[in-house]
Design a protein around this motif. Structure first.
Motif, PDB file in Angstrom:
ATOM      1  N   GLN A  22       0.790  -1.097  -0.001  1.00 56.69           N
ATOM      2  CA  GLN A  22       0.013  -0.037   0.133  1.00 56.69           C
ATOM      3  C   GLN A  22       0.917   1.294   0.163  1.00 56.69           C
ATOM      4  N   ALA A  27      -1.567  -0.841  -3.921  1.00 56.51           N
ATOM      5  CA  ALA A  27      -2.628  -1.510  -3.221  1.00 56.51           C
ATOM      6  C   ALA A  27      -3.558  -1.721  -4.129  1.00 56.51           C
ATOM      7  N   HIS A  28      -3.940  -1.055  -5.211  1.00 56.26           N
ATOM      8  CA  HIS A  28      -5.250  -1.188  -5.939  1.00 56.26           C
ATOM      9  C   HIS A  28      -4.623  -1.541  -7.537  1.00 56.26           C
ATOM     10  N   LYS A  29      -3.466  -2.318  -7.413  1.00 60.31           N
ATOM     11  CA  LYS A  29      -2.993  -2.807  -8.656  1.00 60.31           C
ATOM     12  C   LYS A  29      -2.804  -4.275  -8.548  1.00 60.31           C
ATOM     13  N   ALA A  30      -3.563  -4.907  -8.967  1.00 55.62           N
ATOM     14  CA  ALA A  30      -3.578  -6.240  -8.497  1.00 55.62           C
ATOM     15  C   ALA A  30      -2.649  -7.238  -9.526  1.00 55.62           C
ATOM     16  N   ASP A  31      -2.651  -6.617 -10.544  1.00 56.12           N
ATOM     17  CA  ASP A  31      -1.815  -7.330 -11.692  1.00 56.12           C
ATOM     18  C   ASP A  31      -0.320  -6.308 -12.033  1.00 56.12           C
TER      19      ASP A  31
END
Length: 125
Positions: A22, A27-31
């Motif tokens: 994070q 944090a919001h970039k799973a790939d």
């Protein structure tokens, strides 16, 4: 009640890894592919040319001001932090922080055997 200490330790490691992801912006970039050293924190106190050193620092006669100093305490091996079974260790961020990736490190160690200790003929008293 069953002992859940190992599970608590595992969850603590996972939580610290997620917090590091994070803080580094993953944090919001799973790939997203996390590159080596991407989770290391920026050190504003470390002398870095172009960031916190004057442009003419290399001509300063007092070069001691620009040297990086690493400090360690006398507790080189903490027995309470030694793993009982290091072969069971699962790395959550292999090479993403301050440590290098395991495989290249072990390959380097295999290709560079330790230097043999010099045998001395006499003892100093």
């Amino acid at each position: 009640l069953p002992d859940r200490y190992r599970e608590l330790l595992r969850i603590g490691r996972q939580w610290r890894n997620i917090r590091a992801l994070q803080k580094a912006g993953f944090a919001h970039k799973a790939d997203a592919e996390v590159s080596q050293g991407a989770l290391a924190l920026f050190c504003a106190a470390c002398p870095q040319p172009g960031i916190n050193l004057p442009a003419d620092y290399s001509q300063d006669p007092d070069q001691w001001k620009y040297k990086r100093v690493l400090v360690a305490d006398g507790n080189f091996k903490q027995e309470n932090l030694s793993m009982k079974r290091p072969e069971d260790d699962v790395s959550l961020s292999d090479g993403h922080g301050y440590m290098v990736t395991r495989k290249p490190y072990h390959d380097y160690l295999k290709s560079h055997p330790p230097a043999s200790a010099e045998v001395r003929a006499c003892r100093s008293i």
